[in-house]
Design a protein around this motif. Structure first.
Motif, PDB file in Angstrom:
ATOM      1  N   MET A   1       0.861  -1.275  -0.017  1.00  0.00           N
ATOM      2  CA  MET A   1       0.065   0.156   0.021  1.00  0.00           C
ATOM      3  C   MET A   1       0.804   1.293   0.120  1.00  0.00           C
ATOM      4  SD  MET A   1      -2.943   1.168   2.847  1.00  0.00           S
ATOM      5  CE  MET A   1      -3.575   2.722   2.629  1.00  0.00           C
ATOM      6  N   LEU A   2       0.490   2.186  -0.754  1.00  0.00           N
ATOM      7  CA  LEU A   2       1.163   3.222  -0.674  1.00  0.00           C
ATOM      8  C   LEU A   2       1.111   4.116   0.770  1.00  0.00           C
ATOM      9  CD1 LEU A   2      -0.124   4.873  -4.119  1.00  0.00           C
ATOM     10  CD2 LEU A   2       2.127   3.572  -3.561  1.00  0.00           C
ATOM     11  N   ASN A   3       2.140   4.976   0.856  1.00  0.00           N
ATOM     12  CA  ASN A   3       2.357   5.519   2.198  1.00  0.00           C
ATOM     13  C   ASN A   3       2.854   7.081   2.131  1.00  0.00           C
ATOM     14  OD1 ASN A   3       2.086   5.920   4.976  1.00  0.00           O
ATOM     15  ND2 ASN A   3       4.099   5.243   5.281  1.00  0.00           N
ATOM     16  N   TYR A   4       2.041   7.972   1.358  1.00  0.00           N
ATOM     17  CA  TYR A   4       2.582   9.021   1.044  1.00  0.00           C
ATOM     18  C   TYR A   4       2.283  10.078   2.226  1.00  0.00           C
ATOM     19  CZ  TYR A   4       3.282   8.019  -3.929  1.00  0.00           C
ATOM     20  OH  TYR A   4       3.833   7.647  -5.042  1.00  0.00           O
ATOM     21  N   ASP A   5       3.231  11.202   2.524  1.00  0.00           N
ATOM     22  CA  ASP A   5       3.067  11.980   3.425  1.00  0.00           C
ATOM     23  C   ASP A   5       2.531  13.286   2.623  1.00  0.00           C
ATOM     24  OD1 ASP A   5       2.860  13.955   5.424  1.00  0.00           O
ATOM     25  OD2 ASP A   5       5.035  13.920   5.905  1.00  0.00           O
ATOM     26  N   PHE A   6       1.302  13.650   2.913  1.00  0.00           N
ATOM     27  CA  PHE A   6       0.827  14.800   2.091  1.00  0.00           C
ATOM     28  C   PHE A   6       0.918  16.157   2.708  1.00  0.00           C
ATOM     29  CE2 PHE A   6      -2.239  11.203   1.479  1.00  0.00           C
ATOM     30  CZ  PHE A   6      -2.368  10.892  -0.010  1.00  0.00           C
ATOM     31  N   GLN A   7       1.945  16.147   3.617  1.00  0.00           N
ATOM     32  CA  GLN A   7       2.431  17.490   4.256  1.00  0.00           C
ATOM     33  C   GLN A   7       3.378  18.203   3.061  1.00  0.00           C
ATOM     34  OE1 GLN A   7       2.078  19.854   7.011  1.00  0.00           O
ATOM     35  NE2 GLN A   7       0.125  18.227   6.998  1.00  0.00           N
ATOM     36  N   ILE A   8       3.851  17.373   2.144  1.00  0.00           N
ATOM     37  CA  ILE A   8       4.609  17.973   1.236  1.00  0.00           C
ATOM     38  C   ILE A   8       4.063  18.673   0.296  1.00  0.00           C
ATOM     39  CG2 ILE A   8       4.826  16.204  -0.491  1.00  0.00           C
ATOM     40  CD1 ILE A   8       7.856  16.552  -0.518  1.00  0.00           C
ATOM     41  N   LEU A   9       2.806  18.749   0.037  1.00  0.00           N
ATOM     42  CA  LEU A   9       1.800  19.353  -0.746  1.00  0.00           C
ATOM     43  C   LEU A   9       1.541  20.679  -0.180  1.00  0.00           C
ATOM     44  CD1 LEU A   9      -0.542  16.593  -2.259  1.00  0.00           C
ATOM     45  CD2 LEU A   9       1.426  17.616  -3.226  1.00  0.00           C
ATOM     46  N   SER A  10       1.430  21.665  -0.902  1.00  0.00           N
ATOM     47  CA  SER A  10       0.822  22.841  -0.372  1.00  0.00           C
ATOM     48  C   SER A  10      -0.593  23.049  -0.013  1.00  0.00           C
ATOM     49  CB  SER A  10       1.196  24.067  -1.306  1.00  0.00           C
ATOM     50  OG  SER A  10       0.304  23.917  -2.299  1.00  0.00           O
ATOM     51  N   PRO A  11      -1.278  23.953   0.606  1.00  0.00           N
ATOM     52  CA  PRO A  11      -2.794  23.704   0.817  1.00  0.00           C
ATOM     53  C   PRO A  11      -3.590  23.607  -0.328  1.00  0.00           C
ATOM     54  CG  PRO A  11      -1.696  25.267   2.450  1.00  0.00           C
ATOM     55  CD  PRO A  11      -0.685  25.043   1.431  1.00  0.00           C
ATOM     56  N   ILE A  12      -3.053  24.402  -1.187  1.00  0.00           N
ATOM     57  CA  ILE A  12      -3.749  24.522  -2.536  1.00  0.00           C
ATOM     58  C   ILE A  12      -3.830  23.069  -3.266  1.00  0.00           C
ATOM     59  CG2 ILE A  12      -2.155  25.658  -4.010  1.00  0.00           C
ATOM     60  CD1 ILE A  12      -5.873  26.143  -4.015  1.00  0.00           C
ATOM     61  N   GLU A  13      -2.563  22.468  -3.447  1.00  0.00           N
ATOM     62  CA  GLU A  13      -2.387  21.152  -3.961  1.00  0.00           C
ATOM     63  C   GLU A  13      -3.107  20.086  -3.197  1.00  0.00           C
ATOM     64  OE1 GLU A  13       2.210  22.155  -5.751  1.00  0.00           O
ATOM     65  OE2 GLU A  13       2.082  21.451  -3.512  1.00  0.00           O
ATOM     66  N   PHE A  14      -2.940  20.084  -1.801  1.00  0.00           N
ATOM     67  CA  PHE A  14      -3.890  19.113  -1.417  1.00  0.00           C
ATOM     68  C   PHE A  14      -5.382  19.178  -1.824  1.00  0.00           C
ATOM     69  CE2 PHE A  14      -6.181  17.727   2.598  1.00  0.00           C
ATOM     70  CZ  PHE A  14      -5.798  16.465   2.597  1.00  0.00           C
ATOM     71  N   GLU A  15      -5.715  20.486  -1.711  1.00  0.00           N
ATOM     72  CA  GLU A  15      -7.251  20.570  -2.221  1.00  0.00           C
ATOM     73  C   GLU A  15      -7.182  19.749  -3.424  1.00  0.00           C
ATOM     74  OE1 GLU A  15      -8.575  24.646  -2.002  1.00  0.00           O
ATOM     75  OE2 GLU A  15      -8.257  24.899  -0.037  1.00  0.00           O
ATOM     76  N   GLU A  16      -6.364  20.167  -4.492  1.00  0.00           N
ATOM     77  CA  GLU A  16      -6.555  19.756  -5.853  1.00  0.00           C
ATOM     78  C   GLU A  16      -6.618  18.200  -5.908  1.00  0.00           C
ATOM     79  OE1 GLU A  16      -3.248  21.847  -7.582  1.00  0.00           O
ATOM     80  OE2 GLU A  16      -4.447  23.481  -7.895  1.00  0.00           O
ATOM     81  N   ILE A  17      -5.704  17.723  -5.069  1.00  0.00           N
ATOM     82  CA  ILE A  17      -5.406  16.163  -5.358  1.00  0.00           C
ATOM     83  C   ILE A  17      -6.839  15.419  -4.585  1.00  0.00           C
ATOM     84  CG2 ILE A  17      -4.398  15.735  -3.012  1.00  0.00           C
ATOM     85  CD1 ILE A  17      -2.696  13.724  -4.621  1.00  0.00           C
ATOM     86  N   SER A  18      -7.304  16.200  -3.311  1.00  0.00           N
ATOM     87  CA  SER A  18      -8.505  15.666  -3.009  1.00  0.00           C
ATOM     88  C   SER A  18      -9.663  15.690  -4.006  1.00  0.00           C
ATOM     89  CB  SER A  18      -8.968  16.678  -1.558  1.00  0.00           C
ATOM     90  OG  SER A  18      -8.087  16.543  -0.692  1.00  0.00           O
ATOM     91  N   ARG A  19      -9.711  16.920  -4.503  1.00  0.00           N
ATOM     92  CA  ARG A  19     -10.792  16.987  -5.733  1.00  0.00           C
ATOM     93  C   ARG A  19     -10.621  15.655  -6.666  1.00  0.00           C
ATOM     94  NH1 ARG A  19      -9.065  21.436  -9.126  1.00  0.00           N
ATOM     95  NH2 ARG A  19      -7.847  19.529  -9.896  1.00  0.00           N
ATOM     96  N   ASP A  20      -9.634  15.889  -7.028  1.00  0.00           N
ATOM     97  CA  ASP A  20      -9.235  14.483  -8.257  1.00  0.00           C
ATOM     98  C   ASP A  20      -9.537  13.259  -7.810  1.00  0.00           C
ATOM     99  OD1 ASP A  20      -8.178  16.734  -9.646  1.00  0.00           O
ATOM    100  OD2 ASP A  20      -6.281  16.144  -9.659  1.00  0.00           O
ATOM    101  N   LEU A  21      -9.339  12.995  -6.542  1.00  0.00           N
ATOM    102  CA  LEU A  21      -9.402  11.521  -6.005  1.00  0.00           C
ATOM    103  C   LEU A  21     -10.986  11.223  -5.691  1.00  0.00           C
ATOM    104  CD1 LEU A  21      -6.605  11.235  -3.649  1.00  0.00           C
ATOM    105  CD2 LEU A  21      -6.924   9.636  -5.809  1.00  0.00           C
ATOM    106  N   ILE A  22     -11.846  12.457  -5.279  1.00  0.00           N
ATOM    107  CA  ILE A  22     -13.147  12.465  -4.844  1.00  0.00           C
ATOM    108  C   ILE A  22     -13.928  12.176  -6.309  1.00  0.00           C
ATOM    109  CG2 ILE A  22     -15.302  13.384  -3.926  1.00  0.00           C
ATOM    110  CD1 ILE A  22     -13.245  14.268  -1.680  1.00  0.00           C
ATOM    111  N   GLN A  23     -13.472  12.955  -7.261  1.00  0.00           N
ATOM    112  CA  GLN A  23     -14.291  12.973  -8.547  1.00  0.00           C
ATOM    113  C   GLN A  23     -14.000  11.476  -9.170  1.00  0.00           C
ATOM    114  OE1 GLN A  23     -14.159  17.511 -10.148  1.00  0.00           O
ATOM    115  NE2 GLN A  23     -12.406  16.316 -10.642  1.00  0.00           N
ATOM    116  N   ASN A  24     -12.991  10.883  -9.136  1.00  0.00           N
ATOM    117  CA  ASN A  24     -12.950   9.620  -9.651  1.00  0.00           C
ATOM    118  C   ASN A  24     -13.409   8.503  -9.126  1.00  0.00           C
ATOM    119  OD1 ASN A  24     -11.103  10.896 -11.430  1.00  0.00           O
ATOM    120  ND2 ASN A  24      -9.722   9.199 -11.460  1.00  0.00           N
ATOM    121  N   HIS A  25     -13.400   8.682  -7.464  1.00  0.00           N
ATOM    122  CA  HIS A  25     -13.910   7.701  -6.542  1.00  0.00           C
ATOM    123  C   HIS A  25     -15.374   7.940  -6.826  1.00  0.00           C
ATOM    124  CE1 HIS A  25     -14.523   5.120  -3.175  1.00  0.00           C
ATOM    125  NE2 HIS A  25     -15.282   5.944  -2.416  1.00  0.00           N
ATOM    126  N   LEU A  26     -16.095   8.812  -6.759  1.00  0.00           N
ATOM    127  CA  LEU A  26     -17.622   9.025  -6.898  1.00  0.00           C
ATOM    128  C   LEU A  26     -18.240   9.161  -8.054  1.00  0.00           C
ATOM    129  CD1 LEU A  26     -18.138  11.388  -3.792  1.00  0.00           C
ATOM    130  CD2 LEU A  26     -18.359   8.711  -3.851  1.00  0.00           C
TER     131      LEU A  26
END
Length: 777
Positions: A1-26
């Motif tokens: 399983m992947l084990n990425y530390d999302f802290q390396i992303l800036s706040p806006i990048e964390f929002e973007e990856i959250s959006r992309d994952l939820i859009q694909n998931h749902l």
């Protein structure tokens, strides 16, 4: 399983990856909003309240911070009344912590499945590799990739550690130059990255190194800083190696310490890499210096070098890329919220990202310094604009107003010595300066004071490193620091005079007054390139002569060089450079001509004749020996034939044979006598055959050009050497070339970064900075 530390992303990048994952998931499309339209909403699905899904993205380090913010925002949802509420967070959550969050939003969160912590996001990334590939910062910070990088064998680089790699990666913004450089590297095996100072050449080079090491395309990393010899020494046919020669022209060709035919060695090394199947090479250079080198050396005008040039300019930095660079500096330097407010007020950030002199280094220096504590937040944007319009003011403002007197004196001392310099040598110089001039400059040279000053200068003006033997040494942080100091002292001679007055090392007496090259700016802030050296005043000249007269044979050098060994268990070690008396006298004559005075002339002639009779000096430094003989051969008082014969016996390459020819003017008949015989012809022929034979996997065109000149000088048969080179080339089998072609044809498809950029750039930028303001980051 992947084990990425999302802290390396800036706040806006964390929002973007959250959006992309939820859009694909749902399998839905989420709307994005800038601050002020719907408070408490990062993303929303559906335009009706009855079936609205609201997503909130929370990038925090600890659960304590996360739950504190969530409790403050719990009441906001009552005004929105969504049918479903989803939270994503960079915090790893336990079942009990998820339960606590669900209880806090029990009206809107029906299941803990709608609370996506770090582990959940990693799970979704594993199911969506195309999203994982898009967010390169996560990839490079992952355990496996970092492990690959950190376990590569590293030569000559002391700051190759986890924190440094993550720091560079988190601030880097993907732009077209990245994909362009990868394409060139995969096709040619090497790339020359050029651009203006501070544009991001070294950062791009390191990001590429991390990529190739992380993907295990190479298992050795070789950093070159002063000469291509650093790469040649550890080159291994059997090892997969990644070479980085940073600022490869800045410290070699234009700073008056060019080794004989170094430009040919560079091109030969490039050709050797290009014909390999397990090597990659990156070279970086300031654009104006690269242009100057091409004007000076015809060899750099070759068509294949031009094809492999990746230029980073502001055209690579689209408006969105600039915005992300500026945004990252604000986020990762933890800039106070009051400064953020000034940046976002009336879209002030647009003034900065649209400035024609936008430059990452200037932003880094300005934002990442104690200087911010001295200005009013309301002046933040205006000050940045001022520095972008007048780049040299960045250094000047900090140098004059925001460091101590001792720190300024230390930088002046380092300017005279050059870098790298051992901290112990620097401490000795500081003590020498303070002993005589402490009252004049109001400095205290106690150990505590020196350490405080070094700490004050570190990461802004200097870098402090240590080699594998824990030798602490100091370097300028980047070339623009030296450029600034050279320019700053061009009309200020008193402090330079005082520094030279207490100089201990020979390099202090010569290096600052020889030809250097600095960047200047015209009235429109355009960069210009200028030869430059500190003024050799009457007082400085007399100080130098007194020190040389009194201590010529014993004066030490503080110049450091890396220790090289052909053994594969190579260590990163520094040692003091050997500086021959021939080298010192030759350099001295470059700044003070022999006609300066009869006393000086007599001194030079005596020392030259002493050196000329010292065979050890000739063996250790034949290059300087020949250069000195070219200047002073007419004053030689010994047996000229034996003198020339000793030089011939110590010629070590065709380059030296070519240089040796210059002695013909001073020695005339003796020169004809020692070169017009079978022994000399045999020696030159053997050198030529050795150099041609050592280059069987790449073109010998440059070597043949040198041989052609030497053949004319000494009446040799050039046709013999040409045929010999052709015979060697014919020995290369078709299979070798076939294998090479097959390897190069296996080129991976790289990310098209432009496809990540949304069509409405201005809205995206507004959203980015608004979210920064809204978060109170």
């Amino acid at each position: 399983m992947l084990n990425y530390d999302f802290q390396i992303l800036s706040p806006i990048e964390f929002e973007e990856i959250s959006r992309d994952l939820i859009q694909n998931h749902l399998n839905i499309f989420l709307e994005s909003f800038t601050d002020g339209k719907d408070g408490g909403i990062d993303f929303r699905y559906s335009s009706t309240k009855e079936n609205a899904i609201i997503v909130q993205c929370k990038r925090y380090k600890t659960f304590k911070d996360l739950i504190y913010v969530l409790k403050r925002e719990a009441n906001v949802l009552d005004n929105l009344s969504p049918s479903k509420y989803i939270i994503t967070t960079s915090v790893g959550l336990t079942p009990m912590q998820k339960k606590e969050i669900k209880e806090l939003f029990k009206k809107y969160i029906k299941s803990t499945k709608d609370i996506l912590g770090r582990n959940d996001l990693n799970n979704l990334l594993g199911k969506n590799p195309e999203i994982e590939k898009k967010y390169y910062k996560l990839w490079i910070s992952s355990f496996n990739i970092l492990n690959n990088i950190l376990h590569s064998k590293v030569y000559n680089e002391s700051n190759f550690d986890k924190d440094t790699i993550k720091s560079i990666a988190e601030r880097y913004v993907m732009n077209p130059s990245y994909s362009n450089a990868i394409k060139i590297l995969n096709e040619k095996r090497y790339v020359i990255i050029t651009g203006i100072p501070g544009i991001g050449k070294s950062t791009l080079a390191r990001m590429l190194a991390y990529k190739y090491l992380g993907e295990k395309k190479c298992n050795e990393y070789v950093y070159m800083s002063t000469s291509v010899d650093e790469g040649t020494e550890v080159f291994s046919e059997s090892e997969s190696q990644f070479f980085l020669f940073d600022d490869f022209l800045g410290g070699n060709f234009l700073d008056n310490n060019l080794k004989i035919n170094e430009e040919k060695k560079i091109v030969s090394f490039i050709e050797k890499i290009s014909k390999s199947s397990n090597k990659f090479l990156i070279l970086t250079s300031r654009e104006y210096i690269y242009r100057q080198a091409k004007a000076k050396f015809e060899i750099f005008n070759r068509k294949d070098l031009e094809i492999s040039n990746c230029v980073i300019d502001l055209e690579n930095y689209t408006k969105l890329v600039r915005a992300k660079i500026f945004y990252n500096f604000l986020v990762y330097n933890n800039v106070d919220y009051k400064f953020i407010e000034n940046t976002t007020f009336n879209g002030n950030y647009n003034k900065i990202i649209n400035h024609p002199n936008f430059n990452p280094r200037i932003l880094d220096i300005y934002i990442n310094h104690e200087y911010l504590k001295t200005i009013n937040p309301s002046e933040f944007t205006a000050k940045i604009m001022e520095f972008l319009s007048n780049p040299e003011q960045v250094w000047q403002a900090v140098f004059e107003n925001h460091i101590t007197n001792l720190s300024r004196c230390i930088l002046t001392i380092i300017l005279t010595t050059g870098t790298p310099i051992a901290k112990s040598d620097l401490n000795q110089l500081i003590g020498s300066f303070s002993e005589k001039y402490s009252n004049k400059y109001n400095v205290n040279s106690s150990t505590a004071s020196i350490n405080l000053s070094i700490k004050e200068l570190e990461n802004t003006f200097i870098n402090v490193r240590a080699d594998d033997n824990l030798l602490s040494y100091i370097e300028f942080k980047n070339p623009s620091v030296k450029d600034f100091l050279m320019y700053y002292y061009k009309d200020e001679s008193i402090q330079i005079e005082d520094t030279i007055d207490v100089a201990i090392f020979i390099n202090q007496l010569i290096k600052p007054f020889t030809k250097n090259y600095v960047t200047e700016y015209d009235d429109k802030s355009n960069e210009t390139f200028k030869e430059f050296n500190l003024v050799l005043t009457k007082r400085i000249k007399q100080i130098i002569l007194n020190k040389v007269f009194n201590n010529f044979d014993d004066i030490p050098s503080s110049t450091l060089r890396r220790r090289f060994s052909r053994i594969r268990d190579y260590k990163n070690e520094f040692m003091n450079s050997y500086v021959s008396r021939a080298n010192i006298l030759d350099d001295l004559l470059d700044i003070i001509p022999i006609s300066e005075s009869n006393l000086y002339k007599n001194f030079v002639i005596v020392k030259f004749n002493e050196i000329a009779e010292n065979n050890d000096e000739l063996i250790k430094d034949p290059y300087s020996f020949i250069l000195l003989a070219e200047k002073l051969g007419a004053y030689y008082e010994g047996n000229k034939i034996k003198f020339l014969q000793r030089i011939i016996q110590n010629l070590k390459s065709l380059d030296m044979v070519e240089l040796f020819y210059k002695l013909k003017n001073n020695f005339h008949e003796e020169f004809e006598f020692v070169t017009n015989n079978e022994f000399f012809r045999y020696l030159v022929t053997e050198w030529a055959k050795i150099e041609l034979r050592n280059k069987p996997i790449y073109i010998n065109e440059d070597t043949l050009q040198t041989i052609s000149k030497i053949a004319k000088y000494f009446n040799l048969d050039y046709g013999f050497f040409h045929n010999f080179a052709q015979q060697i080339d014919d020995e290369i089998t078709e299979n070798q070339y076939k294998d090479f072609q097959e390897h190069n044809s296996d080129i991976e498809d790289e990310i098209n970064v432009d496809s990540f950029f949304p069509e409405d750039i201005d809205s995206k930028i507004s959203e980015m900075f608004s979210s920064l303001k809204a978060s109170g980051y």
